[in-house]
Write a protein that holds these residues in place. Structure first.
Motif, mmCIF file in Angstrom:
data_model
loop_
_atom_site.group_PDB
_atom_site.id
_atom_site.type_symbol
_atom_site.label_atom_id
_atom_site.label_comp_id
_atom_site.label_asym_id
_atom_site.label_seq_id
_atom_site.Cartn_x
_atom_site.Cartn_y
_atom_site.Cartn_z
ATOM 1 N N THR A 175 -4.993 3.018 -3.019
ATOM 2 C CA THR A 175 -4.152 4.159 -3.391
ATOM 3 C C THR A 175 -2.954 3.705 -4.215
ATOM 4 O O THR A 175 -2.608 4.314 -5.229
ATOM 5 N N THR B 281 -2.899 6.875 1.901
ATOM 6 C CA THR B 281 -4.069 7.492 1.283
ATOM 7 C C THR B 281 -4.155 8.950 1.711
ATOM 8 O O THR B 281 -3.937 9.261 2.888
ATOM 9 N N GLN C 215 -13.799 5.214 -3.142
ATOM 10 C CA GLN C 215 -12.494 5.832 -2.934
ATOM 11 C C GLN C 215 -11.909 6.366 -4.234
ATOM 12 O O GLN C 215 -11.373 7.479 -4.276
ATOM 13 N N LEU D 183 -9.362 9.889 3.041
ATOM 14 C CA LEU D 183 -9.593 8.973 4.158
ATOM 15 C C LEU D 183 -10.670 9.529 5.086
ATOM 16 O O LEU D 183 -11.543 8.787 5.564
ATOM 17 N N GLY E 53 0.803 -1.214 0.000
ATOM 18 C CA GLY E 53 0.000 0.000 0.000
ATOM 19 C C GLY E 53 0.831 1.256 0.000
ATOM 20 O O GLY E 53 2.043 1.225 0.226
ATOM 21 N N PRO F 63 -7.813 0.753 1.910
ATOM 22 C CA PRO F 63 -7.593 2.079 1.306
ATOM 23 C C PRO F 63 -6.178 2.306 0.780
ATOM 24 O O PRO F 63 -6.007 2.826 -0.330
ATOM 25 N N ASP F 64 -5.156 1.908 1.544
ATOM 26 C CA ASP F 64 -3.785 2.130 1.070
ATOM 27 C C ASP F 64 -3.438 1.215 -0.103
ATOM 28 O O ASP F 64 -2.601 1.559 -0.940
ATOM 29 N N GLN G 197 -10.882 10.178 -4.935
ATOM 30 C CA GLN G 197 -9.441 10.417 -5.001
ATOM 31 C C GLN G 197 -8.954 10.850 -6.385
ATOM 32 O O GLN G 197 -7.897 11.468 -6.492
#
Length: 337
Positions: free
Chosen positions: A65, A10, A94, A15, A7, A61-62, A98
């Motif tokens: 990303t 983020t 996300q 986030l 990862g 999430p990471d 993003q």
């Protein structure tokens, strides 16, 4: 160690928005008992009829990303992202938050109970940021909701249904396919992938050659032969190995694909120390059995009464042979002599 990194950090504002929409406890949750892991009996019945897998896990999430950066999702040329088998829709949400260059993010999930969780996330997001986002739907008998960014007209579309019945999904620059699909759908899936636009990037849970059960030539190629494709997931936060390909119809075929579908194995063998026995887990049905399977992917184990030994039959190709295919060798079957 780079090989263990799954990862990248983020952005804090993304986030924060995810935590507002989805709840702090569900963003980045790990293990097998995540919020959207359980489904209703009705969903299981529908999945059974459609031979759909409900095995569940999420990209963290990471990990998302890292994927977005690696695939150039923030570049001006990248306009559309599709998530096939979206669960509660966190990855799509996300990506929408993003990557302001993404004009259309589309996500499809077959389990209505998971889809409803995601709809709740989007409703919360739009309630909290009323000056930024507008929510349309869902309405009775139309399992679809759309989040529109008011200033730009960008859209996030979340649909409850079968992604194989949504051909427009495959007209995307990036396709996230982090799900297990029963092999009986591989042929239709491969045909859909063959119609993706040039330069499209595909992230998949299963190696593409194992799923290419069609005579249509595969013009997908390994995205980065020197790169490592580990991405943080709920079941492996350190980074699970995915497979990434890029579509180039003008380039000669480069993937090694078995014409008899010998490579795909839906079973995995484990040793039970207490029982001193092997048992087998089916990734498609989530079934455990202690009897060695006789059906694996496209192949079946048969017995020849005349020669008193096994032979192996592929019904799709109407082909039989004495040599055990690779998928059955993984389960301990051997060539017959």
């Amino acid at each position: 160690d780079e090989e263990e990194i799954g990862g990248e950090p983020t952005p804090p504002d993304v986030l924060a928005a995810l935590r507002i929409a989805c709840g702090s406890k569900t963003v980045g949750e790990t293990g097998h008992d995540t919020c959207a892991a359980e489904v209703s009996d009705a969903d299981r019945a529908i999945a059974g009829k459609q031979a759909a897998s409900l095995l569940y896990g999420e990209l963290l999430p990471d990990g998302v990303t890292r994927m977005l950066h690696r695939f150039g999702a923030t570049g001006k040329a990248t306009k559309r992202l599709s998530e096939l088998g979206a669960g509660s829709g966190k990855v799509a949400l996300q990506a929408f938050l993003q990557c302001p260059n993404l004009e259309l993010v589309t996500a499809v999930e077959i389990a209505q109970s998971r889809w409803f969780i995601g709809v709740g996330y989007m409703q919360t997001l739009c309630d909290r940021y009323r000056d930024r986002f507008l929510l349309e739907g869902p309405v009775p008998d139309k399992p679809r909701c759309v989040v529109t960014e008011i200033a730009t007209g960008r859209k996030l579309v979340f649909v409850c249904g079968d992604f194989l019945e949504e051909p427009s999904l495959f007209q995307a620059d990036i396709l996230v396919f982090a799900v297990q699909v029963p092999c009986q759908h591989f042929e239709k899936l491969a045909v859909c992938f063959s119609k993706c636009p040039a330069s499209a990037i595909l992230l998949t849970f299963v190696e593409l050659p194992q799923m290419w059960w069609t005579s249509t030539e595969c013009r997908w190629h390994i995205f980065d032969p020197k790169g490592h494709e580990h991405y943080s997931t709920s079941w492996n936060p350190a980074g699970h190995l995915f497979h990434v390909y890029q579509h180039d119809p003008k380039r000669p075929a480069s993937l090694c694909i078995s014409p008899l579908q010998e490579d795909y194995c839906n079973w995995q063998a484990f040793w039970d120390e207490e029982k001193k026995s092997w048992y087998y887990f089916d990734h498609e049905t989530e079934e455990y059995v202690y009897t060695r399977p006789t059906q694996c992917g496209a192949w079946a184990v048969c017995f020849c009464d005349e020669w008193k030994c096994n032979f192996y039959h592929n019904a799709r190709a109407d082909h039989s042979q004495w040599q055990a295919p690779a998928c059955l060798k993984q389960l301990g079957y051997r060539d017959s002599e």
